[in-house]
Design an enzyme around this catalytic site. Structure first.
Site, PDB file in Angstrom:
ATOM      1  N   ALA A  25      22.623 -12.158  83.340  1.00 27.89           N
ATOM      2  CA  ALA A  25      23.424 -10.744  83.774  1.00 27.89           C
ATOM      3  C   ALA A  25      24.785 -11.204  83.311  1.00 27.89           C
ATOM      4  O   ALA A  25      25.785 -11.757  84.094  1.00 27.89           O
ATOM      5  CB  ALA A  25      23.305 -10.878  85.257  1.00 27.89           C
ATOM      6  N   LYS A  59      20.151   2.604  70.630  1.00 25.99           N
ATOM      7  CA  LYS A  59      19.317   1.558  71.163  1.00 25.99           C
ATOM      8  C   LYS A  59      18.741   1.691  72.510  1.00 25.99           C
ATOM      9  O   LYS A  59      19.439   2.012  73.545  1.00 25.99           O
ATOM     10  CB  LYS A  59      20.509   0.232  71.170  1.00 25.99           C
ATOM     11  CG  LYS A  59      19.490  -1.088  71.749  1.00 25.99           C
ATOM     12  CD  LYS A  59      20.393  -2.247  71.233  1.00 25.99           C
ATOM     13  CE  LYS A  59      19.639  -3.620  71.893  1.00 25.99           C
ATOM     14  NZ  LYS A  59      20.484  -4.767  71.569  1.00 25.99           N
ATOM     15  N   ASN A 105      24.378   1.355  72.586  1.00 22.25           N
ATOM     16  CA  ASN A 105      23.500   0.905  73.476  1.00 22.25           C
ATOM     17  C   ASN A 105      23.416   1.746  74.871  1.00 22.25           C
ATOM     18  O   ASN A 105      24.396   1.888  75.710  1.00 22.25           O
ATOM     19  CB  ASN A 105      24.164  -0.545  73.899  1.00 22.25           C
ATOM     20  CG  ASN A 105      23.704  -1.049  75.438  1.00 22.25           C
ATOM     21  OD1 ASN A 105      22.444  -0.638  75.556  1.00 22.25           O
ATOM     22  ND2 ASN A 105      24.152  -2.160  75.732  1.00 22.25           N
ATOM     23  N   CYS A 147      23.393   1.101  79.474  1.00 26.04           N
ATOM     24  CA  CYS A 147      24.790   1.107  80.391  1.00 26.04           C
ATOM     25  C   CYS A 147      24.487   2.066  81.643  1.00 26.04           C
ATOM     26  O   CYS A 147      23.935   3.112  81.357  1.00 26.04           O
ATOM     27  CB  CYS A 147      25.950   1.241  79.701  1.00 26.04           C
ATOM     28  SG  CYS A 147      26.308   0.085  78.359  1.00 26.04           S
ATOM     29  N   GLY A 149      11.922 -10.668  71.441  1.00 30.99           N
ATOM     30  CA  GLY A 149      11.173 -11.744  71.599  1.00 30.99           C
ATOM     31  C   GLY A 149      10.735 -12.342  69.982  1.00 30.99           C
ATOM     32  O   GLY A 149       9.681 -12.987  69.953  1.00 30.99           O
TER      33      GLY A 149
HETATM   34  C1  LIG Z   1      23.166 -12.852  76.509  1.00 35.56           C
HETATM   35  C2  LIG Z   1      22.622 -11.497  75.929  1.00 35.56           C
HETATM   36  C3  LIG Z   1      23.571 -10.705  75.694  1.00 35.56           C
HETATM   37  C4  LIG Z   1      23.272  -9.193  75.284  1.00 35.56           C
HETATM   38  N1  LIG Z   1      24.119  -8.321  75.186  1.00 35.56           N
HETATM   39  C5  LIG Z   1      23.823  -7.175  74.847  1.00 35.56           C
HETATM   40  C6  LIG Z   1      24.755  -6.157  74.520  1.00 35.56           C
HETATM   41  O1  LIG Z   1      26.038  -6.521  74.735  1.00 35.56           O
HETATM   42  N2  LIG Z   1      24.377  -4.984  73.859  1.00 35.56           N
HETATM   43  C7  LIG Z   1      23.042  -4.712  73.461  1.00 35.56           C
HETATM   44  O2  LIG Z   1      22.958  -3.701  73.111  1.00 35.56           O
HETATM   45  N3  LIG Z   1      22.205  -5.603  73.964  1.00 35.56           N
HETATM   46  C8  LIG Z   1      22.479  -6.884  74.238  1.00 35.56           C
HETATM   47  N4  LIG Z   1      21.469  -7.983  74.515  1.00 35.56           N
HETATM   48  C9  LIG Z   1      20.214  -7.492  74.093  1.00 35.56           C
HETATM   49  C10 LIG Z   1      19.557  -7.999  72.642  1.00 35.56           C
HETATM   50  O3  LIG Z   1      20.554  -7.530  71.999  1.00 35.56           O
HETATM   51  C11 LIG Z   1      18.163  -7.597  72.561  1.00 35.56           C
HETATM   52  O4  LIG Z   1      18.129  -6.364  72.588  1.00 35.56           O
HETATM   53  C12 LIG Z   1      17.370  -8.527  73.473  1.00 35.56           C
HETATM   54  O5  LIG Z   1      17.501  -9.498  73.970  1.00 35.56           O
HETATM   55  C13 LIG Z   1      15.833  -8.412  72.852  1.00 35.56           C
HETATM   56  O6  LIG Z   1      15.809  -9.525  71.927  1.00 35.56           O
HETATM   57  P1  LIG Z   1      15.520 -10.848  72.010  1.00 35.56           P
HETATM   58  O7  LIG Z   1      14.202 -10.975  72.871  1.00 35.56           O
HETATM   59  O8  LIG Z   1      15.143 -11.322  70.644  1.00 35.56           O
HETATM   60  O9  LIG Z   1      16.528 -11.500  72.749  1.00 35.56           O
HETATM   61  C14 LIG Z   1      21.856  -9.175  75.123  1.00 35.56           C
HETATM   62  C15 LIG Z   1      20.755  -9.979  75.082  1.00 35.56           C
HETATM   63  C16 LIG Z   1      21.216 -11.363  75.550  1.00 35.56           C
HETATM   64  C17 LIG Z   1      20.221 -12.375  75.775  1.00 35.56           C
END
Ligand SMILES: Cc1cc2nc3c(=O)[nH]c(=O)nc-3n(C[C@H](O)[C@H](O)[C@H](O)COP(=O)(O)O)c2cc1C
Ligand SMILES: Cc1cc2nc3c(=O)[nH]c(=O)nc-3n(C[C@H](O)[C@H](O)[C@H](O)COP(=O)(O)OP(=O)(O)OC[C@H]3O[C@@H](n4cnc5c(N)ncnc54)[C@H](O)[C@@H]3O)c2cc1C
Ligand code: FES
Lengths: 250, 303
Positions: B70, B166, B128, B131, B245
């Protein structure tokens, strides 16, 4: 900021032993070249845990890194079960540590509980630079004390405090402050840092903070705290901060 | 020679790898570790109109194969990103970046995108929509086709750059949401954002994270992400940036077979900061193993 950047490596446990009921010392062999200053930390990857665990570097040389950690939850419990000869994946050389050059001639080092370890390499470097550090180590009771002798062997003047008075000065670290010191370095629980901040007003210093980490190298913003100079990441801009930059609700 | 090149709305990428927003900051932490120009592009930290500071701690929880966080859109605000972060970034990254934009009202999204529109370093705007909408009970824009449509239209009206919406996976059916973005004029779809998850501490009997729930990501969510990319590929004829993932070169190939033109890598960067270069180095080997000469040829190959 920190000179060399972090490294990832596989480290072999060459020594692992209990210092108290739940505090262990682990010595690891491997590449130590990423570490540039006392007060930096490592991030340990443990099998079965997604997030790495941050632990301060207690001491290091060309071949080994010494960590001291307390078992407080599942990750550190898994660490305690590891045997000499086993290996761990770690990120090393993380964070901005203590500024040895700021110390003046008679610096004071104050550690509380598992805040004590990062002060060890700091004390070593200060003594090597010809300074005369006084070290106050605060614990709850006598059975919890560790490393008082090791600090003495380095050549530091050591004062131990225990809350219950079972050894050393009875009370908190702030009950044992020397009348004069040139600079104060500290690491320990927040209530201790707050009390020390109040007691040491007028003398400059650096405090090492603890925050939960989502990466440990500045990429996720998850360890951010608000300071007088704006938002800062404990893992990258810290963990050691100039104490005057921190926000103190006193 | 394995051909890794892909094209997103006219933007040619040397390879499909794009570090995901929120896991790569504004790039410099990683630029200290390796030459980030080897990446296809990267998506910078979600940026909003005003600066935003973090949520209460603890902000993290985990399982063996995922993280829950978070961190809530912490960022310095669009104006400082334009005046400070982008010029700094220009020194270490010479390709076009993906600008990830957040907002809490339709107007905020539009204003943010209008301001970033003039930046030539920005190749794609990734909006994104996960939100919360402060004007609609803080329900996420991304859970409602009308919300997605309104944001997409407002953003498209103020920018000439390709707009990728997104999507949030926290919906019953992703298809009408993707369709709404497409109808509103989106140039592409990015998915998935984090799933909503939680953990409970047995000692305190309370949620581990101060905000109770958080975004969960990491290898555990790959099957959900693949399924949604597959569904969206069938439903809308727009390029897809697939993510969720992905931790290996095999996962990249799988994501592309499901329908992704490019692939974002998120949580993996936070566990192993060298995850992207390792995946990139391994891609040609995996391609050879499965008889792939050009990655372009396999996009949507599972359909
Ligand atoms: C610490 C963290 C911060 C994130 N911040 C954003 C963000 O600011 N904007 C956004 O669109 N997605 C954000 N995400 C989502 C990632 O861009 C991604 O969509 C999501 O983690 C799934 O991919 P993964 O399993 O490879 O992490 C964040 C994810 C993590 C883990
Ligand atoms: C820069 C830094 C240096 C540290 N140095 C030391 C040290 O030298 N010796 C030592 O014993 N401890 C140190 N700690 C605290 C140590 O990181 C935690 O005790 C440890 O992560 C607990 O893990 P766990 O899985 O046993 O606990 P759990 O409670 O099961 O952990 C759950 C999650 O919370 C995190 N977490 C829990 N407590 C803390 C905490 N106090 N600080 C940060 N994260 C926490 C864990 O990393 C994990 O992600 C340091 C922390 C930081 C931030
Ligand atoms: S823990 Fe990720 S930025 Fe500090």
């Amino acid at each position: 900021m920190c000179g060399a950047s972090m490294k990832q490596g596989i480290y072999t446990i060459v020594e692992h032993k209990a210092l108290t009921k739940d505090v262990y010392r682990m010595v690891l062999a491997g590449d130590t070249s990423a570490m540039t200053m006392p007060g930096q930390f490592v991030e340990i990857s443990l099998p079965g845990f997604f997030l790495r665990r941050p632990i301060s570097v207690c001491d290091y040389d060309e071949k080994t890194i010494t960590l001291i950690y307390k078992v407080v939850g599942q990750g550190t419990d898994a660490m305690a079960k590891m045997k000499e000869g086993e290996t761990m994946d770690m990120l090393t050389g993380l964070g901005h540590g203590f500024g040895v050059e700021k110390s003046g001639d008679t610096p004071l080092l104050v550690g509380g509980g598992v805040g004590v370890p990062p002060l060890f390499n700091l004390a070593k470097k200060l003594i090597a630079a010809g300074k005369k550090p006084t070290v106050i180590l605060g614990f709850n009771r006598a059975e919890e004390i560790f490393y008082a002798r090791e600090f003495e062997e380095l050549g530091a003047s050591v004062i131990v405090t225990t809350v219950d008075g079972s050894e050393g000065v009875k009370g908190f670290v702030t009950d044992a402050l020397p009348p004069l010191f040139s600079f104060v370095y500290s690491c320990g629980p927040m209530p201790m840092l707050r009390a020390l901040y109040r007691a040491a007003q007028g003398t400059a210093g650096e405090f090492s903070l603890e925050e939960r980490m989502g990466c440990g190298f500045g990429a996720c913003m998850g360890c951010s705290i608000m300071t007088k100079e704006g938002s800062r990441r404990v893992c990258k801009d810290g963990p050691v901060f100039d104490k005057e930059v921190l926000e103190w609700q006193i | 020679m394995a051909d890794l090149k892909v094209t997103l709305s006219g933007l040619e990428l040397d390879n499909p790898l794009i570090p995901a927003s929120g896991t790569f900051g504004y790039g410099y932490e990683f630029a200290e570790l390796y030459d980030i120009n080897m990446l296809g592009s990267f998506s910078f930290k979600g940026t909003t109109l005003e600066p935003r500071f973090g949520s209460p701690t603890p902000r993290f929880a985990e399982t063996p194969s995922c993280r829950i966080n978070a961190v809530r859109m912490q960022n310095p605000g669009i104006d400082r990103v334009i005046s400070e972060e982008l010029p700094r970034l220009k020194k270490v990254f010479h390709k076009k970046v993906v600008a990830n934009i957040g907002g809490f009202s339709v107007e905020e999204y539009a204003e943010c995108c209008a301001r970033i529109d003039k930046e030539e370093q920005v190749g794609i705007i990734e909006v994104n929509v996960s939100c919360p909408n402060v004007h609609n009970g803080c329900m996420s824009f991304g859970t409602d086709p009308l919300g997605v449509s309104a944001v997409t239209k407002a953003v498209k009206a103020v920018t000439t750059k390709p707009v990728y919406v997104k999507l949030s996976p926290n919906v019953t059916d992703i298809v009408p949401i993707a369709a709404a973005a497409a109808e509103a004029g989106a140039d592409g779809i990015s998915l998935i954002n984090t799933l909503l998850g939680m953990r409970i501490d047995l000692r305190t009997r309370k949620p581990v994270i101060a905000n109770r729930m958080g975004g969960f990501s990491g290898s555990a969510i790959l099957p959900v992400a693949l399924r949604m990319v597959y569904q969206v590929y069938e439903a809308v004829k727009l390029p897809i940036i697939g993510m969720g993932g992905v931790t290996s070169a095999r996962d990249v190939v799988e994501m592309m077979l499901a329908g992704a033109t490019a692939v974002e890598i998120g949580a993996a960067n936070l566990v192993d900061p060298w995850a992207c270069p390792k995946i990139l180095a391994d891609l040609p080997r995996v391609m050879e193993q499965y008889g792939i000469t050009s990655l372009k040829d396999i996009i949507g190959g599972a359909h």
